[in-house]
Write a protein that holds these residues in place. Sequence first.
Motif, PDB file in Angstrom:
ATOM      1  N   GLU A   1       0.834  -1.198   0.000  1.00 44.86           N
ATOM      2  CA  GLU A   1       0.000   0.000   0.000  1.00 44.86           C
ATOM      3  C   GLU A   1       0.869   1.249   0.000  1.00 44.86           C
ATOM      4  OE1 GLU A   1      -3.527   2.222  -0.068  1.00 44.86           O
ATOM      5  OE2 GLU A   1      -3.110   0.103  -0.482  1.00 44.86           O
ATOM      6  N   THR A   2       2.019   1.173   0.633  1.00 43.37           N
ATOM      7  CA  THR A   2       2.951   2.303   0.632  1.00 43.37           C
ATOM      8  C   THR A   2       3.396   2.638  -0.786  1.00 43.37           C
ATOM      9  OG1 THR A   2       3.776   1.741   2.844  1.00 43.37           O
ATOM     10  CG2 THR A   2       5.185   3.136   1.470  1.00 43.37           C
ATOM     11  N   THR A   3       3.696   1.595  -1.550  1.00 44.49           N
ATOM     12  CA  THR A   3       4.097   1.786  -2.949  1.00 44.49           C
ATOM     13  C   THR A   3       2.955   2.373  -3.761  1.00 44.49           C
ATOM     14  OG1 THR A   3       5.786   0.052  -2.983  1.00 44.49           O
ATOM     15  CG2 THR A   3       4.693   0.539  -5.070  1.00 44.49           C
ATOM     16  N   PHE A   4       1.762   1.853  -3.546  1.00 44.91           N
ATOM     17  CA  PHE A   4       0.605   2.345  -4.304  1.00 44.91           C
ATOM     18  C   PHE A   4       0.368   3.829  -4.031  1.00 44.91           C
ATOM     19  CE2 PHE A   4      -4.040   3.077  -4.594  1.00 44.91           C
ATOM     20  CZ  PHE A   4      -4.208   2.815  -5.951  1.00 44.91           C
ATOM     21  N   ARG A   5       0.386   4.207  -2.771  1.00 48.79           N
ATOM     22  CA  ARG A   5       0.134   5.603  -2.421  1.00 48.79           C
ATOM     23  C   ARG A   5       1.248   6.509  -2.948  1.00 48.79           C
ATOM     24  NH1 ARG A   5      -2.009   5.070   3.879  1.00 48.79           N
ATOM     25  NH2 ARG A   5      -3.993   4.011   3.369  1.00 48.79           N
ATOM     26  N   ALA A   6       2.467   6.016  -2.935  1.00 45.73           N
ATOM     27  CA  ALA A   6       3.582   6.807  -3.461  1.00 45.73           C
ATOM     28  C   ALA A   6       3.432   7.026  -4.964  1.00 45.73           C
ATOM     29  CB  ALA A   6       4.907   6.105  -3.163  1.00 45.73           C
ATOM     30  N   ALA A   7       2.983   5.971  -5.674  1.00 45.00           N
ATOM     31  CA  ALA A   7       2.776   6.093  -7.118  1.00 45.00           C
ATOM     32  C   ALA A   7       1.678   7.101  -7.423  1.00 45.00           C
ATOM     33  CB  ALA A   7       2.431   4.729  -7.710  1.00 45.00           C
ATOM     34  N   VAL A   8       0.617   7.081  -6.638  1.00 50.01           N
ATOM     35  CA  VAL A   8      -0.479   8.035  -6.819  1.00 50.01           C
ATOM     36  C   VAL A   8       0.021   9.457  -6.588  1.00 50.01           C
ATOM     37  CG1 VAL A   8      -2.706   8.807  -5.907  1.00 50.01           C
ATOM     38  CG2 VAL A   8      -2.278   6.361  -6.222  1.00 50.01           C
ATOM     39  N   ALA A   9       0.793   9.636  -5.527  1.00 48.28           N
ATOM     40  CA  ALA A   9       1.313  10.967  -5.217  1.00 48.28           C
ATOM     41  C   ALA A   9       2.306  11.438  -6.280  1.00 48.28           C
ATOM     42  CB  ALA A   9       1.979  10.950  -3.840  1.00 48.28           C
ATOM     43  N   ASP A  10       3.187  10.545  -6.709  1.00 42.95           N
ATOM     44  CA  ASP A  10       4.212  10.917  -7.689  1.00 42.95           C
ATOM     45  C   ASP A  10       3.603  11.356  -9.009  1.00 42.95           C
ATOM     46  OD1 ASP A  10       6.098  10.263  -5.823  1.00 42.95           O
ATOM     47  OD2 ASP A  10       6.713   8.384  -6.772  1.00 42.95           O
ATOM     48  N   THR A  11       2.519  10.715  -9.407  1.00 44.48           N
ATOM     49  CA  THR A  11       1.909  11.000 -10.712  1.00 44.48           C
ATOM     50  C   THR A  11       0.816  12.048 -10.637  1.00 44.48           C
ATOM     51  OG1 THR A  11       0.329   9.177 -10.400  1.00 44.48           O
ATOM     52  CG2 THR A  11       2.391   8.672 -11.562  1.00 44.48           C
ATOM     53  N   GLY A  12       0.426  12.431  -9.426  1.00 39.94           N
ATOM     54  CA  GLY A  12      -0.641  13.418  -9.277  1.00 39.94           C
ATOM     55  C   GLY A  12      -1.995  12.879  -9.705  1.00 39.94           C
ATOM     56  N   THR A  13      -2.149  11.572  -9.675  1.00 40.68           N
ATOM     57  CA  THR A  13      -3.410  10.958 -10.067  1.00 40.68           C
ATOM     58  C   THR A  13      -4.452  11.131  -8.970  1.00 40.68           C
ATOM     59  OG1 THR A  13      -2.207   9.275 -11.323  1.00 40.68           O
ATOM     60  CG2 THR A  13      -4.504   8.796 -10.813  1.00 40.68           C
ATOM     61  N   ASP A  14      -5.678  11.378  -9.370  1.00 42.46           N
ATOM     62  CA  ASP A  14      -6.779  11.447  -8.408  1.00 42.46           C
ATOM     63  C   ASP A  14      -6.867  10.096  -7.700  1.00 42.46           C
ATOM     64  OD1 ASP A  14      -9.285  11.340  -7.130  1.00 42.46           O
ATOM     65  OD2 ASP A  14     -10.188  12.691  -8.594  1.00 42.46           O
ATOM     66  N   PRO A  15      -6.771  10.061  -6.376  1.00 42.70           N
ATOM     67  CA  PRO A  15      -6.815   8.786  -5.645  1.00 42.70           C
ATOM     68  C   PRO A  15      -8.061   7.953  -5.947  1.00 42.70           C
ATOM     69  CG  PRO A  15      -6.090  10.541  -4.199  1.00 42.70           C
ATOM     70  CD  PRO A  15      -6.532  11.204  -5.480  1.00 42.70           C
ATOM     71  N   THR A  16      -9.178   8.628  -6.199  1.00 39.50           N
ATOM     72  CA  THR A  16     -10.405   7.903  -6.517  1.00 39.50           C
ATOM     73  C   THR A  16     -10.273   7.186  -7.858  1.00 39.50           C
ATOM     74  OG1 THR A  16     -11.730   9.537  -5.301  1.00 39.50           O
ATOM     75  CG2 THR A  16     -12.897   8.101  -6.860  1.00 39.50           C
ATOM     76  N   VAL A  17      -9.660   7.858  -8.826  1.00 33.55           N
ATOM     77  CA  VAL A  17      -9.445   7.255 -10.136  1.00 33.55           C
ATOM     78  C   VAL A  17      -8.462   6.090 -10.021  1.00 33.55           C
ATOM     79  CG1 VAL A  17      -8.512   7.628 -12.457  1.00 33.55           C
ATOM     80  CG2 VAL A  17      -9.934   9.385 -11.388  1.00 33.55           C
ATOM     81  N   ALA A  18      -7.401   6.312  -9.266  1.00 31.53           N
ATOM     82  CA  ALA A  18      -6.392   5.258  -9.091  1.00 31.53           C
ATOM     83  C   ALA A  18      -7.002   4.026  -8.432  1.00 31.53           C
ATOM     84  CB  ALA A  18      -5.235   5.779  -8.245  1.00 31.53           C
ATOM     85  N   ARG A  19      -7.848   4.240  -7.436  1.00 32.00           N
ATOM     86  CA  ARG A  19      -8.461   3.115  -6.735  1.00 32.00           C
ATOM     87  C   ARG A  19      -9.495   2.429  -7.621  1.00 32.00           C
ATOM     88  NH1 ARG A  19      -6.224   0.588  -2.593  1.00 32.00           N
ATOM     89  NH2 ARG A  19      -5.721   2.621  -1.680  1.00 32.00           N
ATOM     90  N   ALA A  20     -10.119   3.169  -8.519  1.00 30.99           N
ATOM     91  CA  ALA A  20     -11.068   2.560  -9.450  1.00 30.99           C
ATOM     92  C   ALA A  20     -10.338   1.654 -10.442  1.00 30.99           C
ATOM     93  CB  ALA A  20     -11.848   3.644 -10.194  1.00 30.99           C
ATOM     94  N   LEU A  21      -9.145   2.079 -10.852  1.00 30.27           N
ATOM     95  CA  LEU A  21      -8.352   1.282 -11.790  1.00 30.27           C
ATOM     96  C   LEU A  21      -7.717   0.078 -11.103  1.00 30.27           C
ATOM     97  CD1 LEU A  21      -6.594   4.174 -13.746  1.00 30.27           C
ATOM     98  CD2 LEU A  21      -8.351   2.637 -14.621  1.00 30.27           C
TER      99      LEU A  21
END
Length: 228
Positions: free
Chosen positions: A24-44
């Motif tokens: 989960e740490t990696t996932f959250r870091a990837a979301v933060a690094d790319t500036g992706t909307d967390p809701t979109v990232a979690r949907a994918l």
Amino acid sequence: MTSDISATLLDAALMHVPFDGWSETTFRAAVADTGTDPTVARALFPRGAVDLALAYHRNGDAAMVERLRNTDLATLRYSERVALAVRYRLEVVEDKEAVRRGTTLFSLPIYAADGAKAIWGTADAIWTALGDTSEDVNWYTKRASLSAVYSSTVLFWLGDDSPGQTATWDFLDRRIDDVMRFEKAKGQMRKMPGLGLLMKGADQMLSGIHAPRKPAAPDLPGQWHIPS
């Protein structure tokens, strides 16, 4: 657009996997690094890094299939084609640590089924790319045998530091030879009076087993889609 976001997240995650694994740490870091909307990232990727790891594995399968399509296999025996496909699958890996971390993840009981499905998917991708046309129980036995060969080769490869991974390719050849010897032994047993009759009866019992059929509407919920 969706595929672009998925690819971007996966690329970003791979920068963190060697340090934090498929977590989960990696996932959250990837979301933060790319500036992706967390809701979109979690949907994918509903399960976060677990689904990212599976996407990474599928990308490797796709790269292997593409390389096979661009290779002339006409002069190779079937066993050599299978061995080459497994070798290609490992050679497309750019970061062995990502695979090592994935092996650790999918060894956990909660994700073991996902790992087994991923390995089966690789075996299916190889047989499909090589033109397998079996429609009976052989569809399953081929993939089961190759899954065993592939998984054992991956484990050996992860610990191999020989020049050019030569020890791994030798190990792979031995595993393929083991399967071929087993198939040859089965053929010889079919010719033996007692065993031949017994195996014929077993074949009749298994004759009702068929390979999965592609659904008429692949996108219909609840249907199993077999990659073409």
